[in-house]
Design a protein around this motif. Sequence first.
Motif, PDB file in Angstrom:
ATOM      1  N   ALA A  34     -50.955  -6.116  27.228  1.00 40.14           N
ATOM      2  CA  ALA A  34     -49.868  -6.649  26.396  1.00 40.14           C
ATOM      3  C   ALA A  34     -50.387  -6.978  24.992  1.00 40.14           C
ATOM      4  O   ALA A  34     -49.730  -6.685  23.988  1.00 40.14           O
ATOM      5  CB  ALA A  34     -49.277  -7.890  27.054  1.00 40.14           C
ATOM      6  N   ALA A  35     -51.579  -7.563  24.931  1.00 43.05           N
ATOM      7  CA  ALA A  35     -52.134  -7.953  23.628  1.00 43.05           C
ATOM      8  C   ALA A  35     -52.410  -6.720  22.758  1.00 43.05           C
ATOM      9  O   ALA A  35     -52.090  -6.706  21.562  1.00 43.05           O
ATOM     10  CB  ALA A  35     -53.425  -8.756  23.834  1.00 43.05           C
ATOM     11  N   TYR A  36     -52.954  -5.675  23.348  1.00 41.06           N
ATOM     12  CA  TYR A  36     -53.265  -4.469  22.562  1.00 41.06           C
ATOM     13  C   TYR A  36     -51.996  -3.707  22.195  1.00 41.06           C
ATOM     14  O   TYR A  36     -51.941  -3.053  21.164  1.00 41.06           O
ATOM     15  CB  TYR A  36     -54.237  -3.566  23.332  1.00 41.06           C
ATOM     16  N   ARG A  37     -50.995  -3.782  23.060  1.00 43.36           N
ATOM     17  CA  ARG A  37     -49.748  -3.094  22.718  1.00 43.36           C
ATOM     18  C   ARG A  37     -49.074  -3.807  21.551  1.00 43.36           C
ATOM     19  O   ARG A  37     -48.551  -3.174  20.634  1.00 43.36           O
ATOM     20  CB  ARG A  37     -48.820  -3.056  23.927  1.00 43.36           C
ATOM     21  N   SER A  64     -49.500   4.269  25.127  1.00 45.63           N
ATOM     22  CA  SER A  64     -49.876   3.431  26.281  1.00 45.63           C
ATOM     23  C   SER A  64     -51.125   3.973  26.967  1.00 45.63           C
ATOM     24  O   SER A  64     -51.986   3.217  27.417  1.00 45.63           O
ATOM     25  CB  SER A  64     -48.730   3.376  27.295  1.00 45.63           C
ATOM     26  N   ARG A  65     -51.214   5.292  27.057  1.00 47.56           N
ATOM     27  CA  ARG A  65     -52.383   5.883  27.709  1.00 47.56           C
ATOM     28  C   ARG A  65     -53.657   5.617  26.908  1.00 47.56           C
ATOM     29  O   ARG A  65     -54.727   5.400  27.486  1.00 47.56           O
ATOM     30  CB  ARG A  65     -52.167   7.394  27.884  1.00 47.56           C
ATOM     31  N   HIS A  66     -53.541   5.620  25.607  1.00 50.37           N
ATOM     32  CA  HIS A  66     -54.695   5.337  24.750  1.00 50.37           C
ATOM     33  C   HIS A  66     -55.190   3.905  24.993  1.00 50.37           C
ATOM     34  O   HIS A  66     -56.395   3.668  25.148  1.00 50.37           O
ATOM     35  CB  HIS A  66     -54.275   5.523  23.281  1.00 50.37           C
ATOM     36  N   ILE A  67     -54.263   2.982  25.076  1.00 49.82           N
ATOM     37  CA  ILE A  67     -54.639   1.573  25.328  1.00 49.82           C
ATOM     38  C   ILE A  67     -55.258   1.443  26.722  1.00 49.82           C
ATOM     39  O   ILE A  67     -56.274   0.767  26.907  1.00 49.82           O
ATOM     40  CB  ILE A  67     -53.396   0.664  25.179  1.00 49.82           C
ATOM     41  N   LEU A  85     -53.210  -1.553  35.762  1.00 47.19           N
ATOM     42  CA  LEU A  85     -52.988  -0.439  34.833  1.00 47.19           C
ATOM     43  C   LEU A  85     -51.860   0.471  35.327  1.00 47.19           C
ATOM     44  O   LEU A  85     -51.096   1.016  34.540  1.00 47.19           O
ATOM     45  CB  LEU A  85     -54.274   0.362  34.630  1.00 47.19           C
ATOM     46  N   LYS A  86     -51.795   0.621  36.633  1.00 51.23           N
ATOM     47  CA  LYS A  86     -50.702   1.423  37.218  1.00 51.23           C
ATOM     48  C   LYS A  86     -49.358   0.824  36.813  1.00 51.23           C
ATOM     49  O   LYS A  86     -48.439   1.538  36.409  1.00 51.23           O
ATOM     50  CB  LYS A  86     -50.857   1.408  38.751  1.00 51.23           C
ATOM     51  N   ALA A  87     -49.253  -0.501  36.907  1.00 52.16           N
ATOM     52  CA  ALA A  87     -48.000  -1.174  36.537  1.00 52.16           C
ATOM     53  C   ALA A  87     -47.755  -1.047  35.032  1.00 52.16           C
ATOM     54  O   ALA A  87     -46.635  -0.777  34.592  1.00 52.16           O
ATOM     55  CB  ALA A  87     -48.053  -2.641  36.964  1.00 52.16           C
ATOM     56  N   ALA A  88     -48.818  -1.213  34.248  1.00 50.49           N
ATOM     57  CA  ALA A  88     -48.658  -1.157  32.786  1.00 50.49           C
ATOM     58  C   ALA A  88     -48.217   0.235  32.330  1.00 50.49           C
ATOM     59  O   ALA A  88     -47.496   0.374  31.348  1.00 50.49           O
ATOM     60  CB  ALA A  88     -49.972  -1.552  32.102  1.00 50.49           C
ATOM     61  N   LEU A  89     -48.629   1.261  33.056  1.00 48.32           N
ATOM     62  CA  LEU A  89     -48.279   2.636  32.691  1.00 48.32           C
ATOM     63  C   LEU A  89     -47.128   3.184  33.534  1.00 48.32           C
ATOM     64  O   LEU A  89     -46.946   4.401  33.625  1.00 48.32           O
ATOM     65  CB  LEU A  89     -49.495   3.564  32.840  1.00 48.32           C
ATOM     66  N   ALA A  90     -46.356   2.294  34.144  1.00 49.51           N
ATOM     67  CA  ALA A  90     -45.283   2.751  35.039  1.00 49.51           C
ATOM     68  C   ALA A  90     -44.343   3.732  34.328  1.00 49.51           C
ATOM     69  O   ALA A  90     -43.878   4.699  34.934  1.00 49.51           O
ATOM     70  CB  ALA A  90     -44.506   1.557  35.585  1.00 49.51           C
ATOM     71  N   ASP A  91     -44.064   3.493  33.047  1.00 47.47           N
ATOM     72  CA  ASP A  91     -43.176   4.405  32.299  1.00 47.47           C
ATOM     73  C   ASP A  91     -43.955   5.504  31.581  1.00 47.47           C
ATOM     74  O   ASP A  91     -43.372   6.290  30.842  1.00 47.47           O
ATOM     75  CB  ASP A  91     -42.366   3.614  31.261  1.00 47.47           C
ATOM     76  N   ILE A 135     -55.727 -10.661  33.959  1.00 45.71           N
ATOM     77  CA  ILE A 135     -56.575 -10.348  32.801  1.00 45.71           C
ATOM     78  C   ILE A 135     -56.219  -8.970  32.247  1.00 45.71           C
ATOM     79  O   ILE A 135     -56.008  -8.799  31.042  1.00 45.71           O
ATOM     80  CB  ILE A 135     -58.070 -10.413  33.190  1.00 45.71           C
ATOM     81  N   VAL A 136     -56.116  -7.998  33.131  1.00 49.15           N
ATOM     82  CA  VAL A 136     -55.824  -6.624  32.670  1.00 49.15           C
ATOM     83  C   VAL A 136     -54.412  -6.546  32.094  1.00 49.15           C
ATOM     84  O   VAL A 136     -54.181  -5.934  31.042  1.00 49.15           O
ATOM     85  CB  VAL A 136     -56.032  -5.613  33.821  1.00 49.15           C
TER      86      VAL A 136
END
Length: 388
Positions: free
Chosen positions: A331-334, A356-359, A114-120, A325-326
């Motif tokens: 990616a799928a929800y985005r 992104s934070r909501h996802i 999640l840290k990587a997914a929310l990097a921006d 998995i995470v």
Amino acid sequence: MTAIAPWASHPAASRGRLHPEGEGTARGPRDDFQRDRDRIIHSISFRRLRHKTQVFMAPDGDHFRVRLTHSLEVAQIGRTIARVLGLNEDLTEALCLAHDIGHPPFGHAGEDALKAALADAGGFDHNGHTLRTLTHIERPYPRFDGLNLTWEMLEGLAKHNGPVRHPGWALREADAAFSLDLTSHASLEAQVAAIADDIAYDNHDIDDGLRAGLLTLDQLLAVPIVARGWDAARARFPDIAPRRLAHELVRSQIGTMVNDLIEETRRRIAASGVATVDDVRAAGQALCGFSPAMREEERDLKRFMYANLYHHPRQLAAADAAHGIVRGLFAAYRDDPATMSPEWATDVPADEPARSRHIADFIAGMTDRYAIARYRELVGDIDLPEGF
Ligand code: MG
């Protein structure tokens, strides 16, 4: 019960809750810290801890710790220490029970993903997410979001590992709503909860590591504190089989750590001259802690556990799969937020970083098994490595 110490937190002196709750109406038999504890126990996020990774992912074995049983062990150790030191047991217990509520599925592997997914979008950290969950995501009350916990609860959760000089966005958000004095120390109740966490996992991870066959007793005897405990246990019970004696080792090691902590904390409290909980906050150092000798020994134990259990090849392979998995779910929800569950798929923010934070909020709330099921449904089948 020990008389409550002057430097303890007292519910009648609480700085209160962000949203007024009908002051002057009948309040029942519980004080505010007891109500905080009960709000945690009755929350959805707390129940979900039963299917969230502590060390072993989605464990099949019924005897392994999960976040829920870990939190209960932390609360047991924390309450014991709080009682002996004359601190508020209820606040300590509430902080212990809540301390891991912000953990996403799959422990630190899920957090890293999640840290990587929310990097921006400002990143992600489990402690900030604990505050976000309890002030924003849990919604059991009609008139406000969150559990509306006391200031002392939120302060203790935010700062349980010490003053926060560089808060992430989630802590800044909580602090903006209800100023938490992030740069001072927290109450002794919060300091106890933090070290009770370490004592609990230092010891139960030995037990689970042996159970899983990832650690051996021979290996563990390279750690000085373990070797001393083992020799003492062997001397007391020379004719007991090693596997059974391992329980005695873990049990007595918890006691050794707790006793050291109590003695050292008493010493520091006396030396500091604190007279109130605000003095504790302003003391400029943590008043609850191990003696220097125990701190060294505990560090050695942690180093051993990182090298041999947390970074065991089987654990690393499981962490890789969990990360995937995470990452895949995010990616799928985005790509298609409508595939989130209905209460999350409505109200998807249009703009970043809120979107992104909501996802991430949705994913962080998932249990291990729910995340695996959604991944299989949305992304594809996955062969889970040994260790799941
Ligand atoms: Mg913990």
